[in-house]
Design an enzyme around this catalytic site. Structure first.
Site, short mmCIF file in Angstrom:
data_model
loop_
_atom_site.label_atom_id
_atom_site.label_comp_id
_atom_site.label_asym_id
_atom_site.label_seq_id
_atom_site.Cartn_x
_atom_site.Cartn_y
_atom_site.Cartn_z
CG HIS A 39 -2.06 -0.99 1.07
ND1 HIS A 39 -2.03 -2.24 1.67
CD2 HIS A 39 -3.24 -0.95 0.38
CE1 HIS A 39 -3.14 -2.91 1.38
NE2 HIS A 39 -3.89 -2.14 0.59
CG ASN A 40 4.01 1.17 -2.39
OD1 ASN A 40 3.40 1.15 -3.47
ND2 ASN A 40 4.85 0.21 -2.04
CB THR A 82 4.11 1.59 -6.63
OG1 THR A 82 5.37 2.26 -6.44
CG2 THR A 82 4.17 0.77 -7.91
CG HIS A 123 -7.51 3.88 -3.53
ND1 HIS A 123 -6.42 4.07 -4.36
CD2 HIS A 123 -7.44 2.59 -3.11
CE1 HIS A 123 -5.74 2.94 -4.44
NE2 HIS A 123 -6.34 2.03 -3.70
CG ASP A 124 -5.35 2.13 -0.38
OD1 ASP A 124 -6.29 2.11 0.45
OD2 ASP A 124 -5.12 1.18 -1.15
CG ASP A 150 -8.41 -1.24 -4.18
OD1 ASP A 150 -7.22 -0.90 -4.18
OD2 ASP A 150 -9.05 -1.49 -3.14
CD GLN A 200 -2.21 -13.74 -5.14
OE1 GLN A 200 -2.76 -13.29 -6.13
NE2 GLN A 200 -2.06 -13.03 -4.02
#
Length: 840
Positions: free
Chosen positions: A570-571, A573, A610-611, A736, A788
């Protein structure tokens, strides 16, 4: 009572609900008190031979089980002598033995048999629809001395699979019984010089647990010249049965088996019934049991309070025989009886006049309801009983009496009306529909593990819940990354000033295969500013907002500075990746035709912020840690609320970066609401609600219209504001979590990054002593391919199928299929790495 298929009723009247696999561990417990509390007994089963057989009695090589019978004679000094192995025992197929332990209150010994686990099994008893599990029978033998008769009962218990104890004195017998609550007690009544058998029986009968115990008296054989004694003295002393002395194991075995299937089984059923009726007595709902002829056989106290009748006035009488008076609700009883005859029970809200609403509930479904029926609200239709006016109206009844109606209320009223003249089967189905419609979470699924998959379970628990709400002294505080230093790379003044190496990469930004990690590398972890300038320029954001590129650049710098570069996933990028996916979706014809420019600008801004200031921890973690943000936002959508609030705070803080300063108030309010709504839609607790609303409001009407037309045309209604909101929510949600739909190399990189972030959270939860919300994400044991697969199966596939049906994204769906195949291959190879072995 909400129990699982298997029910166990203990001696003390406690009902244990068990799963159908007959697991011994209780799953849910409903405690029903019946008199003084009595200790519960369990299966005192020993499977380790070393624990069963005293070392002095055991012999043989390791791994073998040999048991010698220990004979003991009570001496003044408490010494005992051992005999040889008994030959009367059956073939040694089970682990048997006797272990002595002296009672503290008496100079006596109690010996215990230990039967193998294979032989000790629970019996299944059925009472109507109930399925009960009865523990193995426990038998207490009270013999002053060991002889052939006591041995006969001992080995008979062993053969029947019973748990057996031997007591030598009345004191030790009473102490042992109070400890274990034996179902069968055998007392030696042949000789009186050792102890008084009838006195022993009376002392046991004086205890509460003995109510459900069968006591057997062993008496001597009558001689030929003597008349057989009467059994009345034994019965008066408390004995249930008499057994003529017979040391044959078969005779003893037959006697015990008859007792089990007779008195013991009956007592067990009686305890179960008593427990059920005790529960009914404490139930807050009114319950009436009648015979097939509608003769009242049982009513609980709640029924008495509601109807105004005393139990003595009701039991054994037909409804027509009941006395009528102002204090009694005879009218209500008549209504209930009429509905019972029809096969349905009507719950009528007490409203004024003739506006009462009747809901039909089948008996079959009544006990499955999640909510408790308010029995005090049952009344006859059109009843004008004076007592109604003196009763306090429940708040729900007042709400129902209002003239304000919501669409869902109208639907419920229509179904209620349809039930009135419907067959019972239809009424039952509609009853189930009403139950579903009354929930406040119409689109939220009942979360459970999918195929018993712990990865799916942990993902659901970690992403779709707000933690355990357990506040502690360990408050998790994260620092805002406002003042982080950047590299020497110069910031562009306009889009035309972008360095050539970055510009060449951005030439491909409209392609789904655009490599965001290459942009991350050449911009030194500042891809959001450069990609944002390019994308916002392409969609004319500055023109729409009436702001300069300088202001936009300053705003992008502030937003990117507040993303944490230390986060693995969550950066900035990730924000740039979501912005790229959003712009890609906005370029699709059907999406473009459904939204106006304000929607596009709102979507691009929402994707960018958004983050912002994400701490690299989930909502569940923050709630469990009692963080400041969790307290501020009441444990509800904590991070998503923070992202939007901070984004607008940072924007308004400085005029140099305020991209909204030149638009009028009306446009700003509309734009702000759209941004907030989209960011909050990324919260996973409402994932299925958003997807299902999109499918039902967008996909299905669109499919119906296309099927009814020869040409593919835009479905009507898609431009309605409500549908535009659903489209924007679905778009940012897909953007997202689009990682599984990216090319394989990008998908693998994102999988590694999110796993590392979850690993770090699990490590910190363990360090702080917090609940571990996603246990499978342990860096030492986690299978990334399996996680995953679970994520794609549970969250991605259905959502992207719905989005593809609207936006037409064949390339993405092919990537998703290829990536899923890759993860399945790794999982089949039992690989924890992210790529196939080099030789594959």
């Amino acid at each position: 009572m909400g129990c699982a298929p298997s029910i166990h009723v203990s001696q003390s009247g406690v009902i244990y609900c068990r799963d159908s696999d007959e697991s011994n561990s209780p799953r849910q417990t409903t405690s029903v008190s019946q008199g003084p509390a009595a200790p519960l007994h369990g299966l005192f089963v020993q499977t380790d031979a070393a624990d069963v057989i005293p070392p002095s009695r055991a012999s043989g090589p390791p791994g073998t089980t040999r048991v010698r019978r220990a004979r003991a004679e009570l001496g003044s000094g408490g010494s005992s002598s051992s005999g040889s192995a008994g030959s009367a025992a059956p073939a040694a197929t089970t682990c048997r033995g006797r272990r002595r332990h002296c009672c503290s209150s008496a100079e006596a010994e109690t010996q215990t048999s230990y039967t193998s686990v294979k032989q000790v099994s629970s019996a299944e008893v059925r009472i109507g629809p109930m399925r009960l599990t009865q523990d193995p029978i426990q038998v207490l033998l009270i013999f002053a001395k060991e002889d052939s008769q006591s041995d006969g009962f001992w080995w008979a218990c062993d053969r029947a699979g019973y748990r057996c104890n031997i007591a030598r004195t009345p004191e030790s017998a009473l102490e042992c019984f109070l400890d274990k609550h034996h179902e069968i007690i055998v007392i030696d009544h042949r000789q009186t010089r050792n102890f008084d058998a009838e006195a022993v029986c009376r002392s046991i009968r004086a205890t509460n647990p003995s109510e459900h115990t069968v006591i057997l008296a062993v008496v001597s054989q009558a001689s030929g010249d003597r008349e057989e004694a009467s059994v009345l003295p034994l019965l008066h002393a408390g004995f249930n049965r008499r057994f003529m002395e017979n040391s044959s194991i078969i005779a003893c075995y037959n006697e015990l088996i008859q007792i089990e299937h007779g008195e013991v089984r009956s007592q067990f059923k009686l305890r179960a019934c008593n427990s059920v009726f005790t529960a009914l007595d404490h139930c807050h709902e009114a319950i009436e049991i009648t015979s097939d002829d509608h003769v009242i056989q049982y009513v609980n106290p709640a029924f008495e309070r509601m109807m105004g009748y005393h139990k003595g006035e009701l039991l054994g009488k037909e409804l027509a025989e009941l006395p009528k008076s102002d204090k009694n609700r005879a009218d209500l009883l008549d209504t209930i009886n009429t509905c019972i005859k029809k096969g349905k029970l009507h719950k009528v809200h007490r409203d004024s006049g003739d506006n009462s609403q009747t809901e039909s509930h089948s008996f079959r479904y009544k006990n499955r309801r999640k909510e408790s029926i308010d029995v005090k609200s049952i009344s006859s239709r059109g009843s004008d009983a004076p007592s109604l006016q003196n009763r306090r109206y429940p708040s729900m009844a007042r709400i129902h009496s209002m003239t304000i109606e919501a669409p869902i209320t109208k639907v419920i009223n229509i179904i209620n009306a349809a039930q009135e003249n419907s067959p019972v089967t239809v009424a039952e189905a509609l009853d189930r529909v009403l139950e579903i419609l009354r929930t406040t979470e119409l689109y939220s699924p009942q979360l459970g593990t999918k195929d018993e998959d712990p990865h799916t379970s942990d993902l659901v628990g970690g992403l779709m819940t707000d933690g355990l709400r357990r506040l502690s002294g360990n408050e998790y505080v994260f620092t805002k990354n406002v003042h982080q230093s950047h590299s020497h790379l110069a910031m562009p003044i306009t889009i035309n000033d972008v360095p050539p190496c970055i510009a060449r990469l951005l030439d491909n930004e409209e392609s789904w295969e655009f490599n965001i990690f290459e942009l991350e590398a050449v911009t030194h972890k500042r891809p959001l500013v450069y990609l944002g300038l390019k994308v916002f320029s392409r969609f004319g954001v500055c023109e729409f907002l009436h702001c300069s590129e300088t202001t936009l650049r300053a705003w992008l710098q502030v937003i990117e500075a507040n993303y944490h570069s230390s986060n693995a996933y969550h950066n900035s990028t990730h924000a740039a990746d979501v912005l790229h996916a959003t712009a890609f979706f906005l370029g699709k014809e059907r999406v473009k035709g459904s939204l106006d420019q304000l929607d596009e600008v709102a979507a691009l801004i929402a994707a960018t912020v958004h983050d912002v200031d994400h701490p690299g921890r989930t909502n569940s973690f923050l709630c469990n840690a009692g963080s400041e943000l969790a307290v501020l936002y009441n444990d509800t959508a904590v991070l998503e609320s923070h992202h939007t609030a901070l984004a607008f705070q940072l924007t308004a803080k400085d005029s140099k970066c305020n991209i909204f300063k030149n638009i009028d108030r009306t446009h700003y309010r509309t734009l702000r609401q759209a941004i907030i709504d989209m960011v909050l839609a990324t919260e996973m607790t409402k994932h299925f609600e958003h997807v299902n609303k999109f499918v039902n409001s967008i996909n299905k009407p669109m499919a119906a219209e296309i099927e009814g037309s020869d040409c593919e045309c835009n479905p009507t209604g898609k431009n309605f504001p409500e549908n535009q909101i659903l489209i924007k929510r679905m778009m940012i949600k897909c953007a997202d979590v689009a990682n599984p739909c990216r090319p394989l190399d990008l998908c693998i990189e994102w999988a590694g990054r999110i796993s590392e972030e979850y690993f770090a959270q699990t490590d910190e939860e363990k360090r702080q002593g917090l609940p571990v919300v996603m246990p499978v994400f342990d860096r030492n044991t986690c299978s990334i391919p399996k996680s995953q697969i679970s994520f794609i199966d549970y969250f991605i596939t259905d959502m992207f199928d719905a989005w593809d049906a609207f936006a037409h994204l064949p390339g993405l769906m092919q990537h998703l299929a290829d990536n899923y195949k890759h993860w399945k291959t790794l999982d089949d190879l039992k690989c924890k790495s992210l790529r196939l072995p080099s030789d594959s």
